[in-house]
Write a protein that holds these residues in place. Sequence first.
Motif, mmCIF file in Angstrom:
data_model
loop_
_atom_site.group_PDB
_atom_site.id
_atom_site.type_symbol
_atom_site.label_atom_id
_atom_site.label_comp_id
_atom_site.label_asym_id
_atom_site.label_seq_id
_atom_site.Cartn_x
_atom_site.Cartn_y
_atom_site.Cartn_z
ATOM 1 N N ILE A 15 0.973 -1.215 -0.092
ATOM 2 C CA ILE A 15 0.145 0.125 -0.018
ATOM 3 C C ILE A 15 0.833 1.266 0.121
ATOM 4 O O ILE A 15 0.510 2.195 -0.548
ATOM 5 C CB ILE A 15 -1.028 -0.022 1.236
ATOM 6 C CG1 ILE A 15 -1.967 -1.171 1.155
ATOM 7 C CG2 ILE A 15 -1.708 1.449 1.531
ATOM 8 C CD1 ILE A 15 -2.861 -1.369 2.301
ATOM 9 N N ILE A 127 -3.234 4.690 8.234
ATOM 10 C CA ILE A 127 -3.786 3.562 7.565
ATOM 11 C C ILE A 127 -3.831 2.459 8.684
ATOM 12 O O ILE A 127 -2.852 1.990 9.426
ATOM 13 C CB ILE A 127 -2.844 2.920 6.659
ATOM 14 C CG1 ILE A 127 -2.556 3.869 5.475
ATOM 15 C CG2 ILE A 127 -3.313 1.559 5.772
ATOM 16 C CD1 ILE A 127 -3.562 4.488 4.638
ATOM 17 N N ILE A 169 -7.895 5.477 7.265
ATOM 18 C CA ILE A 169 -8.451 4.373 6.338
ATOM 19 C C ILE A 169 -8.376 3.194 6.659
ATOM 20 O O ILE A 169 -7.008 2.921 7.271
ATOM 21 C CB ILE A 169 -7.826 4.615 4.861
ATOM 22 C CG1 ILE A 169 -7.872 6.182 4.411
ATOM 23 C CG2 ILE A 169 -8.213 3.736 3.852
ATOM 24 C CD1 ILE A 169 -7.452 6.511 3.229
ATOM 25 N N PRO A 171 -8.733 -0.515 5.707
ATOM 26 C CA PRO A 171 -9.092 -1.716 4.497
ATOM 27 C C PRO A 171 -9.526 -3.165 5.130
ATOM 28 O O PRO A 171 -9.141 -3.231 6.139
ATOM 29 C CB PRO A 171 -7.543 -1.700 4.038
ATOM 30 C CG PRO A 171 -6.797 -0.392 4.332
ATOM 31 C CD PRO A 171 -7.359 -0.118 5.762
ATOM 32 N N VAL A 174 -6.726 -7.249 1.678
ATOM 33 C CA VAL A 174 -5.836 -6.530 0.534
ATOM 34 C C VAL A 174 -4.593 -7.513 0.175
ATOM 35 O O VAL A 174 -4.010 -7.736 1.166
ATOM 36 C CB VAL A 174 -5.248 -5.071 0.896
ATOM 37 C CG1 VAL A 174 -4.532 -4.807 -0.412
ATOM 38 C CG2 VAL A 174 -6.296 -4.330 1.534
ATOM 39 N N ILE A 205 -6.416 0.893 -2.350
ATOM 40 C CA ILE A 205 -6.382 1.740 -1.403
ATOM 41 C C ILE A 205 -5.595 2.848 -1.649
ATOM 42 O O ILE A 205 -5.841 3.846 -1.051
ATOM 43 C CB ILE A 205 -5.518 0.820 0.187
ATOM 44 C CG1 ILE A 205 -6.234 -0.460 0.231
ATOM 45 C CG2 ILE A 205 -5.565 1.851 1.186
ATOM 46 C CD1 ILE A 205 -7.754 -0.446 0.416
#
Length: 234
Positions: A15, A127, A169, A171, A174, A205
């Motif tokens: 990412i 993140i 954020i 996720p 992934v 992402i």
Amino acid sequence: MNDKVAVVTGGSAGIGEAACRALAADGWIVYVAARRLERCEAIAAEIGGVALELDVTDQASVEKLAELSRVDLLVNNAGGAKELDYLRDADADDWDWMYQTNVLGTMRVTKALYPQLKAAKGLVINIGSIAGTDAYKGGSGYNAAKHGLRGLTRAFRREEAPDIRVCEIDPGRVKTDFSMNRFNGDAERAAAVYEGKLNLTADDIAEAIRWVASLPPHVNIDVLNIMPADQAER
């Protein structure tokens, strides 16, 4: 972008690398920051960025960030998990690494760059993970770390509004080297995490990071959850 500067931690792969590339394509001057300096240099050369050797668990390494004269965007991406042990089998060293990387690493970097972010009325994107909003068997160490990151993020948002914008954020699944790193290079165990499932990519992402960073300064995205279509439960 008027020479706006972004720092992306964990920028050498996954990412982080995808975020560096997406931001550079949008016109940001990107500092690609991670422990693997040679990999950072290769990425930086491709995107017109700057490589920065950085270990978020090492205070001396983080303190070098004070040399940067301007930072408009900080993406705290460095993080990760160790193993998938039940609490009864927990390894204290693994827990310590997860907390040092996901939580204290974010604190160290954000604190080091605070003067630049304050001066720029900048943006911090942390993140996180859906592991920070729910829990799963064997995830207690990683769950605890990402819950900690969420608490840090929410408090920092309230402390600095409206001068610094803060976004998390989160996720879902992934497909990156995350599981390979979690299982210490066990390719079979890592592949089983993604086999037969829809999976997000690092680029998915990165696009969210790019979008949040592109918004005007009066807009703050507090939390953004992103999951593949078949992952309806956390």
